[in-house]
Design a protein around this motif. Structure first.
Motif, PDB file in Angstrom:
ATOM      1  N   UNK A  24      -5.521  49.176  14.390  1.00 51.32           N
ATOM      2  CA  UNK A  24      -6.572  49.427  13.390  1.00 51.32           C
ATOM      3  C   UNK A  24      -6.449  48.545  12.148  1.00 51.32           C
ATOM      4  N   UNK A  25      -5.795  47.391  12.289  1.00 53.47           N
ATOM      5  CA  UNK A  25      -5.659  46.463  11.165  1.00 53.47           C
ATOM      6  C   UNK A  25      -6.067  45.069  11.636  1.00 53.47           C
ATOM      7  N   UNK A  26      -6.068  44.136  10.719  1.00 57.52           N
ATOM      8  CA  UNK A  26      -6.368  42.741  11.019  1.00 57.52           C
ATOM      9  C   UNK A  26      -5.433  41.867  10.203  1.00 57.52           C
ATOM     10  N   UNK A  27      -4.934  40.795  10.819  1.00 60.56           N
ATOM     11  CA  UNK A  27      -4.046  39.852  10.155  1.00 60.56           C
ATOM     12  C   UNK A  27      -4.863  38.597   9.856  1.00 60.56           C
ATOM     13  N   UNK A  28      -4.964  38.254   8.594  1.00 63.43           N
ATOM     14  CA  UNK A  28      -5.786  37.141   8.136  1.00 63.43           C
ATOM     15  C   UNK A  28      -4.896  36.040   7.576  1.00 63.43           C
ATOM     16  N   UNK A  29      -5.141  34.802   7.999  1.00 60.35           N
ATOM     17  CA  UNK A  29      -4.489  33.631   7.425  1.00 60.35           C
ATOM     18  C   UNK A  29      -5.591  32.701   6.930  1.00 60.35           C
ATOM     19  N   UNK A  30      -5.534  32.316   5.668  1.00 62.19           N
ATOM     20  CA  UNK A  30      -6.470  31.349   5.094  1.00 62.19           C
ATOM     21  C   UNK A  30      -5.743  30.030   4.874  1.00 62.19           C
ATOM     22  N   UNK A  31      -6.408  28.933   5.247  1.00 58.18           N
ATOM     23  CA  UNK A  31      -5.841  27.599   5.076  1.00 58.18           C
ATOM     24  C   UNK A  31      -6.909  26.671   4.521  1.00 58.18           C
ATOM     25  N   UNK A  32      -6.506  25.643   3.791  1.00 56.10           N
ATOM     26  CA  UNK A  32      -7.492  24.667   3.319  1.00 56.10           C
ATOM     27  C   UNK A  32      -8.169  23.984   4.510  1.00 56.10           C
ATOM     28  N   UNK A  33      -9.447  23.664   4.356  1.00 60.77           N
ATOM     29  CA  UNK A  33     -10.189  22.953   5.389  1.00 60.77           C
ATOM     30  C   UNK A  33     -10.589  21.591   4.840  1.00 60.77           C
TER      31      UNK A  33
END
Length: 87
Positions: free
Chosen positions: A15-24
């Motif tokens: 019931x969770x989500x793992x988010x990774x943000x990276x520069x594009x």
């Protein structure tokens, strides 16, 4: 807002989500999604991620998301947290 460093939020728990943000470097928002329910809800999950980023004024980012059945409010919270950590 531009993402300048990698940031993470969430867990791989149910019931969770793992988010990774990276520069594009190529520009724009790209979403890479892994989910147990991608066939049923994949487009809605991507839409929620993109809508949240747009509301926060984020541009030029790659999002890697591993979903374990998160609801929309959890997705929004995880994306917002990752954005704040990237500042």
């Amino acid at each position: 807002m531009k993402i300048n460093k990698i940031s993470k939020s969430g867990t791989l728990e149910s019931s969770d989500i793992y988010i990774i943000l990276m520069p594009n470097e190529n520009g724009g928002i790209e979403v890479e999604l892994e989910s147990l329910v991608i066939k049923q809800f994949g487009e809605q999950i991507k839409k929620t991620i993109i809508d949240t980023l747009v509301e926060l004024g984020v541009e030029d980012t790659i999002v890697r998301a591993q979903d374990k059945g998160a609801l929309d409010y959890t997705i929004r919270a995880r994306v917002e947290t990752a954005v704040k950590r990237a500042q």
